[in-house]
Write an enzyme that holds these catalytic residues in place. Structure first.
Site, PDB file in Angstrom:
ATOM      1  N   ASN A  90       0.800  -1.225   0.000  1.00 35.79           N
ATOM      2  CA  ASN A  90       0.000   0.000   0.000  1.00 35.79           C
ATOM      3  C   ASN A  90       0.837   1.280   0.000  1.00 35.79           C
ATOM      4  O   ASN A  90       0.345   2.335  -0.414  1.00 35.79           O
ATOM      5  CB  ASN A  90      -0.925  -0.030   1.223  1.00 35.79           C
ATOM      6  CG  ASN A  90      -1.574   1.311   1.490  1.00 35.79           C
ATOM      7  OD1 ASN A  90      -2.494   1.713   0.775  1.00 35.79           O
ATOM      8  ND2 ASN A  90      -1.060   2.030   2.487  1.00 35.79           N
ATOM      9  N   TYR A 155       3.126   9.360 -11.468  1.00 38.73           N
ATOM     10  CA  TYR A 155       2.154   8.693 -10.587  1.00 38.73           C
ATOM     11  C   TYR A 155       1.213   7.766 -11.365  1.00 38.73           C
ATOM     12  O   TYR A 155       1.152   6.562 -11.070  1.00 38.73           O
ATOM     13  CB  TYR A 155       1.398   9.740  -9.758  1.00 38.73           C
ATOM     14  CG  TYR A 155       0.456   9.134  -8.745  1.00 38.73           C
ATOM     15  CD1 TYR A 155       0.944   8.406  -7.663  1.00 38.73           C
ATOM     16  CD2 TYR A 155      -0.921   9.258  -8.886  1.00 38.73           C
ATOM     17  CE1 TYR A 155       0.084   7.820  -6.743  1.00 38.73           C
ATOM     18  CE2 TYR A 155      -1.792   8.682  -7.964  1.00 38.73           C
ATOM     19  CZ  TYR A 155      -1.291   7.970  -6.898  1.00 38.73           C
ATOM     20  OH  TYR A 155      -2.146   7.381  -5.988  1.00 38.73           O
ATOM     21  N   LYS A 159       0.987   3.572 -11.353  1.00 39.74           N
ATOM     22  CA  LYS A 159      -0.225   2.819 -11.014  1.00 39.74           C
ATOM     23  C   LYS A 159      -0.691   1.932 -12.180  1.00 39.74           C
ATOM     24  O   LYS A 159      -1.274   0.869 -11.968  1.00 39.74           O
ATOM     25  CB  LYS A 159      -1.334   3.766 -10.546  1.00 39.74           C
ATOM     26  CG  LYS A 159      -0.986   4.515  -9.236  1.00 39.74           C
ATOM     27  CD  LYS A 159      -0.722   3.577  -8.059  1.00 39.74           C
ATOM     28  CE  LYS A 159      -0.561   4.311  -6.745  1.00 39.74           C
ATOM     29  NZ  LYS A 159      -0.313   3.414  -5.600  1.00 39.74           N
TER      30      LYS A 159
HETATM   31  P1  NAD Z   1      -0.577   8.677   3.017  1.00 34.56           P
HETATM   32  O1  NAD Z   1       0.436   9.644   2.504  1.00 34.56           O
HETATM   33  O2  NAD Z   1      -1.544   9.090   4.057  1.00 34.56           O
HETATM   34  O3  NAD Z   1       0.150   7.336   3.476  1.00 34.56           O
HETATM   35  C1  NAD Z   1       1.192   6.786   2.727  1.00 34.56           C
HETATM   36  C2  NAD Z   1       1.836   5.679   3.506  1.00 34.56           C
HETATM   37  O4  NAD Z   1       2.984   5.259   2.758  1.00 34.56           O
HETATM   38  C3  NAD Z   1       2.324   6.121   4.876  1.00 34.56           C
HETATM   39  O5  NAD Z   1       2.067   5.090   5.816  1.00 34.56           O
HETATM   40  C4  NAD Z   1       3.832   6.275   4.685  1.00 34.56           C
HETATM   41  O6  NAD Z   1       4.569   5.906   5.844  1.00 34.56           O
HETATM   42  C5  NAD Z   1       4.122   5.291   3.573  1.00 34.56           C
HETATM   43  N1  NAD Z   1       5.291   5.731   2.821  1.00 34.56           N
HETATM   44  C6  NAD Z   1       5.430   6.859   2.083  1.00 34.56           C
HETATM   45  N2  NAD Z   1       6.701   6.933   1.622  1.00 34.56           N
HETATM   46  C7  NAD Z   1       7.344   5.832   2.083  1.00 34.56           C
HETATM   47  C8  NAD Z   1       8.669   5.326   1.942  1.00 34.56           C
HETATM   48  N3  NAD Z   1       9.609   5.963   1.242  1.00 34.56           N
HETATM   49  N4  NAD Z   1       8.983   4.168   2.548  1.00 34.56           N
HETATM   50  C9  NAD Z   1       8.065   3.493   3.265  1.00 34.56           C
HETATM   51  N5  NAD Z   1       6.793   3.906   3.431  1.00 34.56           N
HETATM   52  C10 NAD Z   1       6.455   5.072   2.842  1.00 34.56           C
HETATM   53  O7  NAD Z   1      -1.303   8.188   1.701  1.00 34.56           O
HETATM   54  P2  NAD Z   1      -2.680   7.439   1.433  1.00 34.56           P
HETATM   55  O8  NAD Z   1      -3.556   8.440   0.781  1.00 34.56           O
HETATM   56  O9  NAD Z   1      -3.163   6.668   2.574  1.00 34.56           O
HETATM   57  O10 NAD Z   1      -2.156   6.468   0.269  1.00 34.56           O
HETATM   58  C11 NAD Z   1      -1.971   5.090   0.425  1.00 34.56           C
HETATM   59  C12 NAD Z   1      -1.998   4.459  -0.953  1.00 34.56           C
HETATM   60  O11 NAD Z   1      -3.242   4.768  -1.575  1.00 34.56           O
HETATM   61  C13 NAD Z   1      -0.909   4.968  -1.899  1.00 34.56           C
HETATM   62  O12 NAD Z   1      -0.417   3.879  -2.653  1.00 34.56           O
HETATM   63  C14 NAD Z   1      -1.661   5.941  -2.798  1.00 34.56           C
HETATM   64  O13 NAD Z   1      -1.061   6.053  -4.055  1.00 34.56           O
HETATM   65  C15 NAD Z   1      -3.016   5.285  -2.876  1.00 34.56           C
HETATM   66  N6  NAD Z   1      -4.129   6.175  -3.242  1.00 34.56           N
HETATM   67  C16 NAD Z   1      -4.535   7.192  -2.425  1.00 34.56           C
HETATM   68  C17 NAD Z   1      -5.612   7.997  -2.815  1.00 34.56           C
HETATM   69  C18 NAD Z   1      -6.119   9.131  -1.951  1.00 34.56           C
HETATM   70  O14 NAD Z   1      -6.959   9.912  -2.418  1.00 34.56           O
HETATM   71  N7  NAD Z   1      -5.687   9.275  -0.732  1.00 34.56           N
HETATM   72  C19 NAD Z   1      -6.252   7.753  -4.031  1.00 34.56           C
HETATM   73  C20 NAD Z   1      -5.811   6.709  -4.830  1.00 34.56           C
HETATM   74  C21 NAD Z   1      -4.758   5.905  -4.424  1.00 34.56           C
END
Ligand code: NAD
Length: 247
Positions: A90, A155, A159
């Site tokens: 994730n 990005y 994906k």
């Molecule tokens: P967030 O930024 O709140 O959390 C991201 C997580 O990834 C955190 O736990 C962080 O510790 C970890 N992370 C980031 N960089 C890292 C690194 N270098 N090494 C290890 N861990 C790392 O983001 P989120 O919104 O919860 O996103 C989680 C996933 O969902 C991602 O893959 C993101 O692309 C995807 N996503 C999010 C959304 C949205 O709207 N929030 C939409 C589509 C997809």
């Protein structure tokens, strides 16, 4: 729904990953969450223990860009709990840089975390899952893996690659009883989205057929379904959880 299962969730310290960890614990799994730093991992563990002291949850913070460190962290889960049933890839970073504004190494940094780190975790996990007779892998994709996005091309490119990994691994690993799926969230109310001003949120919401942004729990529910025996014949699927915004 996950009683007796052992799960690893990368990026489990906040946002969508944290909601998945909580959902898995509520459903009886033992979980090891991976984060990027000791402080954020400790904070997430303290908050989960606060909610329920009986939950079996641990944390680690391997550098996800280092295949050897990821391998060690996954092997440590097997040593501690004796198995690994569910791997959730994730952790991810987003990007909105215009194509002519990218700095050297910036494109690669997004691909490294969003794609390469999945491969690094999958390799040792598959070894364990094959030995124990099966398992499941779920990757976090995004609605932009279907629609693309204007800007931050690294990005959506990453994906699209996640979807390719998912479908191809599902076909390769099906005979080993390992299911591989992805969840493609739309705009989800994590810290980043919650901090946006009303003027930005309102037009975004109007473009979503369900007329609301997703909650981390909406997304975590899809991860629960895909990890559970309810999805026993589902593999190679990219499940959109976006209120139909991709359309
Ligand atoms: P967030 O930024 O709140 O959390 C991201 C997580 O990834 C955190 O736990 C962080 O510790 C970890 N992370 C980031 N960089 C890292 C690194 N270098 N090494 C290890 N861990 C790392 O983001 P989120 O919104 O919860 O996103 C989680 C996933 O969902 C991602 O893959 C993101 O692309 C995807 N996503 C999010 C959304 C949205 O709207 N929030 C939409 C589509 C997809």
């Amino acid at each position: 729904m996950l009683k007796g299962k052992v799960a690893v969730v990368t990026g489990g310290t906040r946002g969508i990953g944290y909601a998945i960890v909580k959902k898995y614990l509520e459903n009886g799994a033992k979980v090891v969450l991976f984060g990027s730093r000791k402080e954020t991992v400790d904070k997430a563990l303290a908050s989960l223990k606060d909610e329920n002291g009986d939950w079996e949850v641990e944390g680690a913070y391997p550098d996800l860009s280092d295949a050897k460190k990821v391998e060690k962290a996954i092997e440590a889960v097997k040593e501690k709990f004796g198995r690994l049933d569910i791997l959730v890839n994730n952790a991810g970073i987003s990007d909105s840089t215009k194509v002519d504004k990218y700095e050297s190494g910036q494109f690669e940094k997004v691909l490294n975390l969003n794609v390469n780190s999945i491969f690094y975790a999958v390799q040792p996990a598959v070894k364990i899952m094959k030995e124990q007779g099966g398992g499941c892998i779920i990757n976090t994709s995004s609605m932009v893996s279907i629609s693309g996005q204007p800007g931050g091309v690294a990005y959506p490119a990453s994906k699209f690659a996640v979807n390719g990994l998912t479908l191809s691994l599902a076909r390769e690993l099906g005979p080993s009883n390992i299911r591989v799926n992805a969840v493609a969230p739309g705009i989800t109310r994590t810290d980043m989205v919650a901090a946006l001003p009303k003027e930005m949120i309102e037009p975004m919401t109007a473009a979503i057929p369900l007329r609301r942004v997703g909650e981390p729990e909406d997304v975590a529910n899809a991860f629960l379904f895909l990890a559970s025996d309810m999805a026993s014949y589902v593999t190679g699927e990219v499940l959109s959880v976006d209120g139909a915004m991709r359309a």
